[in-house]
Structure formats: structure tokens, C-alpha cells
Scaffold this active site. Structure first.
Site, PDB file in Angstrom:
ATOM      1  N   ASN A   1       6.295  26.798   9.244  1.00 25.34           N
ATOM      2  CA  ASN A   1       6.970  27.621  10.216  1.00 25.34           C
ATOM      3  C   ASN A   1       7.919  26.699  10.854  1.00 25.34           C
ATOM      4  O   ASN A   1       8.890  27.357  11.893  1.00 25.34           O
ATOM      5  CB  ASN A   1       5.968  28.025  11.028  1.00 25.34           C
ATOM      6  CG  ASN A   1       5.305  29.131  10.445  1.00 25.34           C
ATOM      7  OD1 ASN A   1       5.499  29.851   9.384  1.00 25.34           O
ATOM      8  ND2 ASN A   1       4.182  29.899  11.108  1.00 25.34           N
TER       9      ASN A   1
ATOM     10  N   LEU B   1       6.547  37.650  13.912  1.00 25.13           N
ATOM     11  CA  LEU B   1       6.359  37.685  12.334  1.00 25.13           C
ATOM     12  C   LEU B   1       5.890  39.407  12.416  1.00 25.13           C
ATOM     13  O   LEU B   1       5.530  39.843  10.886  1.00 25.13           O
ATOM     14  CB  LEU B   1       5.462  36.849  11.659  1.00 25.13           C
ATOM     15  CG  LEU B   1       6.161  35.324  11.857  1.00 25.13           C
ATOM     16  CD1 LEU B   1       5.038  34.600  11.140  1.00 25.13           C
ATOM     17  CD2 LEU B   1       7.244  34.988  11.569  1.00 25.13           C
TER      18      LEU B   1
ATOM     19  N   TYR C   1      -6.471  33.695  26.671  1.00 24.53           N
ATOM     20  CA  TYR C   1      -6.969  33.350  25.420  1.00 24.53           C
ATOM     21  C   TYR C   1      -8.411  32.607  25.168  1.00 24.53           C
ATOM     22  O   TYR C   1      -8.862  32.390  24.129  1.00 24.53           O
ATOM     23  CB  TYR C   1      -5.793  32.527  24.603  1.00 24.53           C
ATOM     24  CG  TYR C   1      -4.454  33.179  24.733  1.00 24.53           C
ATOM     25  CD1 TYR C   1      -4.153  34.701  24.956  1.00 24.53           C
ATOM     26  CD2 TYR C   1      -3.214  32.430  24.393  1.00 24.53           C
ATOM     27  CE1 TYR C   1      -3.053  35.145  24.928  1.00 24.53           C
ATOM     28  CE2 TYR C   1      -1.875  32.979  24.191  1.00 24.53           C
ATOM     29  CZ  TYR C   1      -1.791  34.512  24.451  1.00 24.53           C
ATOM     30  OH  TYR C   1      -0.682  34.904  24.495  1.00 24.53           O
TER      31      TYR C   1
ATOM     32  N   LYS D   1       2.233  31.890  15.226  1.00 28.56           N
ATOM     33  CA  LYS D   1       0.994  31.704  15.585  1.00 28.56           C
ATOM     34  C   LYS D   1       0.548  31.332  14.006  1.00 28.56           C
ATOM     35  O   LYS D   1       0.642  31.879  13.225  1.00 28.56           O
ATOM     36  CB  LYS D   1       0.065  32.532  16.093  1.00 28.56           C
ATOM     37  CG  LYS D   1      -1.485  32.509  16.194  1.00 28.56           C
ATOM     38  CD  LYS D   1      -2.004  33.489  15.597  1.00 28.56           C
ATOM     39  CE  LYS D   1      -3.520  33.366  15.379  1.00 28.56           C
ATOM     40  NZ  LYS D   1      -4.205  34.372  14.600  1.00 28.56           N
ATOM     41  N   SER D   2      -0.503  30.216  13.850  1.00 28.79           N
ATOM     42  CA  SER D   2      -1.148  30.039  12.743  1.00 28.79           C
ATOM     43  C   SER D   2      -2.103  29.002  13.016  1.00 28.79           C
ATOM     44  O   SER D   2      -2.121  28.222  13.990  1.00 28.79           O
ATOM     45  CB  SER D   2      -0.293  29.333  11.702  1.00 28.79           C
ATOM     46  OG  SER D   2      -1.240  29.455  10.437  1.00 28.79           O
ATOM     47  N   VAL D   3      -3.269  28.972  12.019  1.00 31.37           N
ATOM     48  CA  VAL D   3      -4.170  27.949  12.388  1.00 31.37           C
ATOM     49  C   VAL D   3      -4.160  26.814  10.973  1.00 31.37           C
ATOM     50  O   VAL D   3      -5.130  25.997  10.866  1.00 31.37           O
ATOM     51  CB  VAL D   3      -5.736  28.599  12.454  1.00 31.37           C
ATOM     52  CG1 VAL D   3      -5.794  29.378  13.818  1.00 31.37           C
ATOM     53  CG2 VAL D   3      -6.126  29.494  11.274  1.00 31.37           C
TER      54      VAL D   3
END
Length: 276
Positions: free
Chosen positions: A240, A190, A50, A230-232
Site C-alpha cells: 500500500n 478502499l 480504537y 488500514k491493514s494488519v
């Protein structure tokens, strides 16, 4: 409220909900991990591939939390498989993360063409014996890969992290995991956002006063999956994690499960041999 813990086959346990940082640019990773830890997450999942291990580790170090309070996971990339290469890659990862041990280390892909995952897992076992890793596992392993690994090493992986969402619920693989005592962890839980506007999902979510993402995370939890959305976006990261105060009914679960169509959003582990 913190995430429930899932017991692993080695006596350790893992928080059921964590933050995944796949496709999170390095410049956004530190902020995302900091937001997650502030929201109550205690499980962060990264990987050498990553390119954001350094930023992940920095956010943990600056959080004010003790290292022992954060369950940290990273993964060995395909080009580093093999016994000696694995030992070196592990040292590089913990150096980038700024830690001296990992809670969980995963073989990112089986890479069947190289046929090195058994030797790689033997190196994992040595690192566990040396106290550098608490739990050892795999990612994207199909039944045939798991059988070879277990037959060759005598060790059952603690976790198999796989693509898993309502379109691809991986029923047979989850059943095998249950038989073997392997915890199932879902990546792209998701469906990479493809399900967030689906009327079935939004209908279930609205009936509970929740978001579509929250309903999907809850679906995973009630199946027993470990889940790493995952999110920013700090608000979405917090949202979440707000999934512990409601429960989907059997009908809700069945409705979401009915979306299964076999769609795979990522590579097929049987043929994915990329090592770049």
C-alpha cells in the site's frame, strides 16, 4: 521513497499516505505499526475509541525512529467533548501513547445533539497554544458543522477526515475544503475492501502492473486527498506504500470516479450522536 507532504493551513505539513489502525485489534496493532514504519510510513492515525493508542505508541517508541520523524494523529471520542473534558481526555491519550505532543488532534465526530464541538475546539486551540498539539482538526464534519465551528472560533481546521472512496467521493465537501483551505483526509479509502475486486478498478490496476488497492490509493493521491489505508498484513502494508512510482491517466481517474453511487459505509455525521 517517502510519501509526499501536504501543506496545511497552519504552516505545518502532513505525509500524504499513512497507516490507519481503525478496527485493528490491540494485539495486532504493535506489529502493524512496526511493519508500516519499517516500510517507510511516517504517518500513523489512531483514536481513543480504537483502544489501541498504547500499542501504537509502543511501536513508535521501539522503532528506532526519533519521535519527530513520525507524524502521529489521534482523535477525541464523543463522550469526552466539552472544554474541561477535552483537556483531560487529551492528557489521557498522550499518556497512553507515551508522547508529550501530538502532530494532529481531531474531534472524532461532531455529535450535533450534544452541541459541544465548539467548546471542544476551543480546548484544542488552547492545547495548540501551549505547544501540546501542532495542528488541530476535525473528522466527519459536514458543511454546516464546519461553518458553525469557524464562525464561533475564528479558526479554520487544518484537516477534515471524512469517509471518502470512489463510491462516495464527497465532491461538494472537497470543494468547500478547497475554498476554506482545509486539507481533505480519507478514511475507508478502499471502500472497506468492497472495490478491490471491481473490474473497473482491477482493469486500471493491471494496466499499470499494480494492485487494486494501489490504484485506489493513487486515485486519492491525485485528487489531493490524504489517505490512511488500514491493514494488519505486513506484505499488504508494504504494498500500500508502493504507490509513488506510477501515475493514473485522466481516463483512469475518470473510470474509477465513475463508480460513484453515493454509498455511505459508515454512519451519517448529521445524525450520529453515539457517545458510548
Amino acid at each position: 521513497m517517502g510519501a509526499p507532504l501536504v501543506a496545511l493551513n497552519d504552516g505545518n505539513s502532513i505525509p500524504q499516505v499513512g497507516l490507519g489502525v481503525w478496527q485493528t485489534p490491540p494485539e495486532d496493532t504493535e506489529r502493524a505499526v512496526a511493519a508500516a514504519l519499517a516500510a517507510g510510513y511516517r504517518h500513523v492515525d489512531t483514536a481513543a475509541a480504537y483502544g489501541n493508542e498504547e500499542q501504537t505508541g509502543r511501536a513508535i517508541a521501539q522503532s528506532g525512529l526519533d519521535r519527530s520523524q513520525v507524524y502521529l494523529v489521534t482523535k477525541l471520542w464523543n463522550s469526552e467533548q466539552g472544554y474541561d473534558a477535552t483537556l483531560a481526555a487529551f492528557e489521557a491519550s498522550v499518556d497512553r501513547l507515551g508522547v508529550d505532543y501530538l502532530d494532529l488532534y481531531l474531534i472524532h465526530w461532531p455529535v450535533p445533539e450534544k452541541n459541544l464541538f465548539v467548546d471542544t475546539f476551543k480546548a484544542f486551540a488552547r492545547l495548540r497554544e501551549d505547544g501540546r498539539i501542532r495542528s488541530i482538526g476535525v473528522s466527519n464534519f459536514e458543511p454546516e458543522h464546519l461553518r458553525v465551528l469557524i464562525d464561533s472560533t475564528g479558526i479554520v481546521p487544518a484537516v477534515n477526515q471524512i469517509e471518502l472512496h470512489p463510491l462516495l467521493p464527497q465532491r461538494e465537501l472537497r470543494e468547500l475544503h478547497a475554498q476554506l483551505g482545509i486539507a481533505t483526509e480519507a478514511w475507508s479509502p478502499l471502500g472497506q475492501g468492497s472495490l478491490l475486486a471491481h473490474p473497473t478498478v482491477t482493469g486500471v490496476a493491471e494496466s499499470h502492473g499494480k494492485t487494486a488497492a494501489q490504484a485506489l490509493i493513487r486515485w486519492h493521491m491525485q485528487l489531493g486527498n490524504i489517505v490512511i489505508p488500514k491493514s494488519v498484513n505486513p506484505q499488504r502494508i508494504e504494498s500500500n506504500f508502493d504507490v509513488f512510482d506510477f501515475e493514473l491517466s485522466e481516463q483512469d481517474m475518470a473510470s474509477i470516479s465513475s463508480l460513484e453511487d453515493g454509498s455511505r459505509l459508515g454512519p451519517d455525521p448529521k445524525t450520529f450522536n453515539f457517545t458510548g
